[in-house]
Design an enzyme around this catalytic site. Sequence first.
Site, PDB file in Angstrom:
ATOM      1  N   SER A 261       0.834  -1.197   0.000  1.00  0.00           N
ATOM      2  CA  SER A 261       0.000   0.000   0.000  1.00  0.00           C
ATOM      3  C   SER A 261       0.870   1.250   0.000  1.00  0.00           C
ATOM      4  CB  SER A 261      -0.900   0.020   1.241  1.00  0.00           C
ATOM      5  OG  SER A 261      -0.126   0.210   2.422  1.00  0.00           O
ATOM      6  N   LYS A 262       0.231   2.379  -0.229  1.00  0.00           N
ATOM      7  CA  LYS A 262       0.927   3.663  -0.185  1.00  0.00           C
ATOM      8  C   LYS A 262       1.567   3.880   1.181  1.00  0.00           C
ATOM      9  CE  LYS A 262      -0.062   8.586   0.067  1.00  0.00           C
ATOM     10  NZ  LYS A 262       0.346   8.614   1.470  1.00  0.00           N
ATOM     11  N   ARG A 263       0.871   3.504   2.227  1.00  0.00           N
ATOM     12  CA  ARG A 263       1.400   3.688   3.575  1.00  0.00           C
ATOM     13  C   ARG A 263       2.692   2.913   3.768  1.00  0.00           C
ATOM     14  NH1 ARG A 263      -2.870   2.928   8.271  1.00  0.00           N
ATOM     15  NH2 ARG A 263      -3.722   4.686   7.055  1.00  0.00           N
TER      16      ARG A 263
END
Length: 443
Positions: A261-263
């Site tokens: 994910s982006k996180r």
Amino acid sequence: MSAVRVRFAPSPTGPLHIGGVRTALFNYLFAKKHAGTFVLRIEDTDRSRFVPQAEDYIVEALNWCGIPFDEGPGKEGRYGPYRQSERQSIYEDYAKQLVKEGKAYYAFDSNEKLQVLREESESRGETFIYNWHNRLEMDNSLNLTEEEVQSRLRTENDYVIRFKSPDEGVLVLNDIIRGQIEIDTKILDDKVLFKSDGMPTYHLANIIDDHLMEITHVIRGEEWLPSLALHFLLYEAFDWQPPQFAHLPLILKPTGKGKLSKRDGDKQGFPVFPLEWKDPKTGEISRGYREDGYFPEAVTNFLVFLGWNPGTEEEFFTIGGEIPQPDPILVEKIKPEIILLDTEQDVYTDGDSVKITGIVSSLESPTALIGIYDPFGTPTGFYFGEVDSDLEFSVSFLVTGGVNFKTEGTYSISAFYGDSEEYTSFDYVKTIETVEQDPIEDK
């Protein structure tokens, strides 16, 4: 094999994830290997999550990665339009055809009632499924007369069309990557195909568009594997020949715990998007491979080896080069297991990508060398003149073996030549004092 036609069908709900780029890449390479057609279709039926800037981002990202589409928005062919929101009038007739033939039905159940049923099932440790075992107990056209159905269609706005999944049986399906798959149809739910707002769900629109656009192979992410049974049943319901399917394995975060994910990228210091993205609502900026200084050739080289091996000792890949590209046999060599993102491998291939693409095969053209390493991604036109062989060796080794980012290459090369001036795009350095030094040793 008939003329190969593949498609990449993203939803414009935000930036294109690097996993989506990999899916597009395999579709593109498969099409080019077989002199086929690569189609970009924008699946924007979910208007509640639609982001206007996302489509332009998707197109720009594909072009930067060297994955141009043959047909799609702005490249109209005879199968268009290529945005599902512009094909809205097509889908309703097909949905009604299934209802007429008894393969689908109108459902009037309220969201509130369905939520209560879900919560009751959860309290028993079960998952609520709307299918053969309870559909006759629900509020739908299977329990109403034709007159009652038509009356409610005229007076009510909150209804859907559901697919009538089989009561029993086992589906035997084939996936190019995973081989034979058996699915018990009793566990399938009656998926919603069409909504009262006049928009189809992904499942119906996807099948209809793939058929009408004559798609021969569907190469997509593993997250769509649970939908394979429904999609096959829809082809069967319409009496259409289904395409061949190949489901690419997921890319997981480096720890292996969950999808990338982006996180994860923010925490561990690497991009998960090809280009920088600015959230139109929050203004938050997410890093991109392009803005971080990566070459597009390095990104595609990195992605193509995620789960795939050409069966040779080759470690470098170029689009359109001599290295074997995925064809039906090689697609079968894609490993079905999930993949952990290896950021070290990402950096490594970036350092060598210049060498194997032929952008810098020698120092006979130093202008091209420095142009490649402009921090802004465009040729600068720098001129170096004559250099000695030792310096040529040093710069060549630096570029092909140790530089990972354009900015690193720029500053390193300027240091080799003894030039400390900070230059930007379109600056010209006509004379540079060379610095005598020993060639760099291989460390």
